[in-house]
Design an enzyme around this catalytic site. Structure first.
Site, mmCIF file in Angstrom:
data_model
loop_
_atom_site.group_PDB
_atom_site.id
_atom_site.type_symbol
_atom_site.label_atom_id
_atom_site.label_comp_id
_atom_site.label_asym_id
_atom_site.label_seq_id
_atom_site.Cartn_x
_atom_site.Cartn_y
_atom_site.Cartn_z
ATOM 1 N N ASP A 11 0.867 -1.167 0.000
ATOM 2 C CA ASP A 11 0.000 0.000 0.000
ATOM 3 C C ASP A 11 0.911 1.225 0.000
ATOM 4 O O ASP A 11 2.093 1.121 0.345
ATOM 5 C CB ASP A 11 -0.885 -0.038 1.248
ATOM 6 C CG ASP A 11 -1.694 1.222 1.423
ATOM 7 O OD1 ASP A 11 -2.405 1.608 0.488
ATOM 8 O OD2 ASP A 11 -1.600 1.835 2.513
ATOM 9 N N ASP A 13 -0.047 5.161 0.925
ATOM 10 C CA ASP A 13 -0.208 6.124 2.006
ATOM 11 C C ASP A 13 -0.374 5.403 3.344
ATOM 12 O O ASP A 13 -1.278 4.586 3.517
ATOM 13 C CB ASP A 13 -1.406 7.031 1.744
ATOM 14 C CG ASP A 13 -1.429 8.227 2.659
ATOM 15 O OD1 ASP A 13 -0.356 8.604 3.168
ATOM 16 O OD2 ASP A 13 -2.515 8.783 2.890
#
Length: 216
Positions: A11, A13
């Site tokens: 992922d 952020d």
């Protein structure tokens, strides 16, 4: 604990970078522009979800496309305003991996994801964004797509996530999960391994794959 894998799926952020302050100020401005009450805004989960799903929870269907374009513009324009910072250990850990063994899998649009990654000097060979999928996390589609693009069996992939929705997507894809406590507390995160950030890990690349270990 050691984890052996063929590919690592990150992922963005909250895992590689942090843009929480930017997200907060841009979405609050967006909510004000569209007349969304503080109460309605507070009930919606922002982190780890595609903007189109958030907008659809808050606005009439006919204005969702325009509203999604607006929040994308606000967030992209905010990147130079100290809108993104590299999290500890990110650069070193990624540098230890072959470029064809890892991908970024984000709920952001490609334009926004590339703006944030470029700002901190991360250039993934493989990027799966909200523009590439029909169902966002916690659906496994984003991570299954990344595995296909890397040519790796999902069972041989490790997902690195900071959000419950992303970890649920990784589990649903049949992948090993590593949770980072950058945005949630450890007790909120169901994963095979829970760490503070990527500085807690080291990677050893062999002919058989990649061996990930927790640093002493």
């Amino acid at each position: 604990m050691k984890i052996r894998a063929q590919a690592m799926l990150f992922d963005n952020d909250g895992t590689l970078v942090s843009s929480l302050a930017s997200v907060d100020r841009c979405w609050r401005q967006w909510a004000e522009e569209y007349g969304i009450t503080a109460e309605d805004f507070a009930r919606v989960e922002l982190h780890g979800r595609p903007a189109v799903e958030i907008a659809a929870d808050l606005l009439p269907a006919e204005i969702v496309p325009e509203a999604v374009a607006r929040i994308e513009t606000l967030e992209v324009e905010d990147v130079p305003n100290d809108g993104v910072q590299l999290l500890p250990g990110t650069r070193e850990f990624l540098a230890s991996l072959p470029a064809d063994r890892w991908a970024v899998v984000t709920s952001a649009t490609r334009r926004l994801a590339e703006a944030r990654l470029d700002a901190v000097g991360i250039l993934p060979k493989t990027l799966v964004s909200a523009d590439d999928i029909t169902r966002g996390k916690p659906d496994p589609e984003p991570y299954l797509l990344a595995a296909r693009e890397l040519g790796v069996d999902p069972a041989d992939c490790v997902v690195f996530e900071d959000a419950p929705a992303g970890l649920a997507a990784g589990r649903a894809a049949g992948m090993t999960t590593v949770a980072l406590t950058t945005t949630h507390q450890a007790h909120e995160l169901a994963a095979d391994l829970v760490i503070e950030n990527l500085s807690a890990l080291s990677a050893l690349v062999t002919a058989a794959g990649v061996e990930i270990s927790a640093r002493p």
